[in-house]
Design an enzyme around this catalytic site. Structure first.
Site, PDB file in Angstrom:
ATOM      1  N   SER A  90     -72.691  39.705 -71.442  1.00  0.00           N
ATOM      2  CA  SER A  90     -73.054  38.309 -71.660  1.00  0.00           C
ATOM      3  C   SER A  90     -73.992  37.878 -70.551  1.00  0.00           C
ATOM      4  O   SER A  90     -73.751  38.178 -69.379  1.00  0.00           O
ATOM      5  CB  SER A  90     -71.798  37.432 -71.656  1.00  0.00           C
ATOM      6  OG  SER A  90     -72.135  36.071 -71.847  1.00  0.00           O
ATOM      7  N   HIS A 104     -79.681  32.478 -73.649  1.00  0.00           N
ATOM      8  CA  HIS A 104     -78.322  33.015 -73.670  1.00  0.00           C
ATOM      9  C   HIS A 104     -78.310  34.217 -74.610  1.00  0.00           C
ATOM     10  O   HIS A 104     -78.950  34.197 -75.665  1.00  0.00           O
ATOM     11  CB  HIS A 104     -77.348  31.944 -74.161  1.00  0.00           C
ATOM     12  CG  HIS A 104     -76.035  32.502 -74.636  1.00  0.00           C
ATOM     13  ND1 HIS A 104     -75.715  32.617 -75.976  1.00  0.00           N
ATOM     14  CD2 HIS A 104     -74.971  32.988 -73.949  1.00  0.00           C
ATOM     15  CE1 HIS A 104     -74.513  33.143 -76.083  1.00  0.00           C
ATOM     16  NE2 HIS A 104     -74.038  33.381 -74.880  1.00  0.00           N
ATOM     17  N   ASN A 106     -75.496  37.586 -75.817  1.00  0.00           N
ATOM     18  CA  ASN A 106     -74.288  38.371 -75.591  1.00  0.00           C
ATOM     19  C   ASN A 106     -74.028  39.299 -76.770  1.00  0.00           C
ATOM     20  O   ASN A 106     -74.428  39.025 -77.911  1.00  0.00           O
ATOM     21  CB  ASN A 106     -73.066  37.487 -75.295  1.00  0.00           C
ATOM     22  CG  ASN A 106     -72.488  36.850 -76.536  1.00  0.00           C
ATOM     23  OD1 ASN A 106     -71.705  37.464 -77.256  1.00  0.00           O
ATOM     24  ND2 ASN A 106     -72.874  35.614 -76.796  1.00  0.00           N
ATOM     25  N   HIS A 143     -87.973  33.934 -82.591  1.00  0.00           N
ATOM     26  CA  HIS A 143     -87.336  34.162 -83.890  1.00  0.00           C
ATOM     27  C   HIS A 143     -87.884  35.409 -84.572  1.00  0.00           C
ATOM     28  O   HIS A 143     -87.139  36.101 -85.290  1.00  0.00           O
ATOM     29  CB  HIS A 143     -87.502  32.934 -84.776  1.00  0.00           C
ATOM     30  CG  HIS A 143     -86.460  31.887 -84.516  1.00  0.00           C
ATOM     31  ND1 HIS A 143     -85.262  31.857 -85.179  1.00  0.00           N
ATOM     32  CD2 HIS A 143     -86.429  30.858 -83.623  1.00  0.00           C
ATOM     33  CE1 HIS A 143     -84.541  30.846 -84.731  1.00  0.00           C
ATOM     34  NE2 HIS A 143     -85.225  30.218 -83.797  1.00  0.00           N
ATOM     35  N   HIS A 173     -70.085  16.546 -80.998  1.00  0.00           N
ATOM     36  CA  HIS A 173     -69.804  15.204 -80.481  1.00  0.00           C
ATOM     37  C   HIS A 173     -71.077  14.399 -80.257  1.00  0.00           C
ATOM     38  O   HIS A 173     -71.015  13.193 -80.057  1.00  0.00           O
ATOM     39  CB  HIS A 173     -68.995  15.292 -79.184  1.00  0.00           C
ATOM     40  CG  HIS A 173     -69.644  16.090 -78.100  1.00  0.00           C
ATOM     41  ND1 HIS A 173     -69.690  17.460 -78.117  1.00  0.00           N
ATOM     42  CD2 HIS A 173     -70.281  15.720 -76.962  1.00  0.00           C
ATOM     43  CE1 HIS A 173     -70.314  17.901 -77.041  1.00  0.00           C
ATOM     44  NE2 HIS A 173     -70.691  16.861 -76.319  1.00  0.00           N
ATOM     45  N   ARG A 258     -61.995  36.480 -65.213  1.00  0.00           N
ATOM     46  CA  ARG A 258     -62.465  36.092 -63.875  1.00  0.00           C
ATOM     47  C   ARG A 258     -63.286  34.799 -63.983  1.00  0.00           C
ATOM     48  O   ARG A 258     -64.371  34.781 -64.549  1.00  0.00           O
ATOM     49  CB  ARG A 258     -63.316  37.216 -63.300  1.00  0.00           C
ATOM     50  CG  ARG A 258     -63.755  36.988 -61.856  1.00  0.00           C
ATOM     51  CD  ARG A 258     -64.398  38.273 -61.344  1.00  0.00           C
ATOM     52  NE  ARG A 258     -64.721  38.190 -59.935  1.00  0.00           N
ATOM     53  CZ  ARG A 258     -65.950  37.937 -59.472  1.00  0.00           C
ATOM     54  NH1 ARG A 258     -66.958  37.721 -60.321  1.00  0.00           N
ATOM     55  NH2 ARG A 258     -66.180  37.894 -58.176  1.00  0.00           N
TER      56      ARG A 258
END
Length: 301
Positions: A90, A104, A106, A143, A173, A258
């Site tokens: 990740s 990001h 992962n 993309h 939210h 961790r």
């Protein structure tokens, strides 16, 4: 099924990404190995205050335990309570320059184990881009690389995983996407273990090609404190998503992983302002109107 092959690939991928990003940044990642008391461990590679990255981390973990955490068994209620093995790479890169996007990525593999039955396994992962200032060519390039990674396996994977990404990386939210998306998949078994592993390897092989050209185009653009303030506001949204909704963060905390490695993904600086709105006609407003809208960036392809 060979979980050893998955682990070998993930460790090689972590090393490749770290070495390439050290070339781009000019600084060195701190390599920090760790052990988990409940079983397993990992290697965290972290850079702070680099030449390009304000914070970046590339983590490998391989953990196991007696009972699968709720965040991992939510889609597999039939394996709740089984022992488990989980491994993955990740990463999050937060560049200092506001014109360079956060990324990001992962890839992960889970296996639920019970004596006397075959293991239940699945893959997950993906990559997504979070710009602060939008550039169409960057969005299309990112993309396109995502699509290229998937097209050898099934032409329907990219549109399916793209939609999955848009729906997953969405701040419920706030009724707002986190960024311009990419691809995301979870609980994936595909056409079997070998095919699923090959698809995961293809995604890993395309990550640097998807992100590094964008980073190199944007990392030296001049900016002012205004752009840094907007970057900090948008980073606040990133923090909200990771702490409220992200399954990977929840799994790490629920499995007593961790904490330093789990929260490595947080930006080094973030900001919140009460009822802040961008001024009409500004580049900041254009991010909302033209980019973080769940757009089909490859429509013309």
């Amino acid at each position: 099924m060979d979980s050893v092959a998955v682990k070998v690939f993930l460790l090689q991928l972590q090393s490749l990404i770290v070495e390439r990003m050290e070339q781009v940044d000019g600084s060195t990642f701190v390599r920090d190995s760790w052990q988990r008391a409940e079983g397993g461990g990992g290697l965290s590679c972290v850079m702070e205050n680099g030449g390009v990255l304000e914070r970046g981390g590339v983590n490998f973990s391989h953990v196991y335990g007696a009972s699968l955490p709720p965040s991992a068994s939510a889609a597999h209620p039939e394996v709740a309570g089984r022992s488990f093995e989980a491994m993955g790479v990740s990463l999050v890169f937060h560049p200092r320059n506001p014109y360079a996007p956060t990324v990001h990525f992962n890839l992960r593999f889970f296996m639920a184990i019970q004596a006397g039955t075959d293991p239940v396994w699945w893959f997950g992962g993906g990559m997504d881009l979070t710009p602060y200032y939008g550039f169409e060519e960057d969005a299309v390039h990112f993309h396109r690389m995502c699509r290229n990674a998937l097209s050898p396996f099934d032409q329907e994977y990219y549109p399916r995983f793209k939609t999955w990404c848009d729906e997953y990386f969405f701040l419920k939210h706030r009724s707002e996407p986190r960024g311009i998306g990419g691809i995301f998949f979870d609980d994936f078994t595909g056409a079997g273990f070998e095919s699923s592993l090959q698809m995961m390897q293809s995604i890993g092989a395309h990550f640097l090609s998807a992100y590094v050209p964008i980073l190199e185009r944007r990392k030296d653009i001049p900016y002012t404190e205004r752009e840094r303030e907007f970057q900090a506001l948008r980073r606040g949204r990133y923090v909200e998503f990771n702490l409220v909704q992200d399954r990977g963060t929840l799994f790490g905390l629920q499995s007593q992983g961790r904490t330093e490695s789990i929260l490595m993904s947080m930006p080094p600086q973030a900001r919140w302002a009460y009822q802040w709105q961008p001024a009409p006609g500004t580049p900041e407003a254009r991010l909302y109107s033209d980019f973080i809208i769940g757009k089909n960036w490859l429509a013309e392809d």
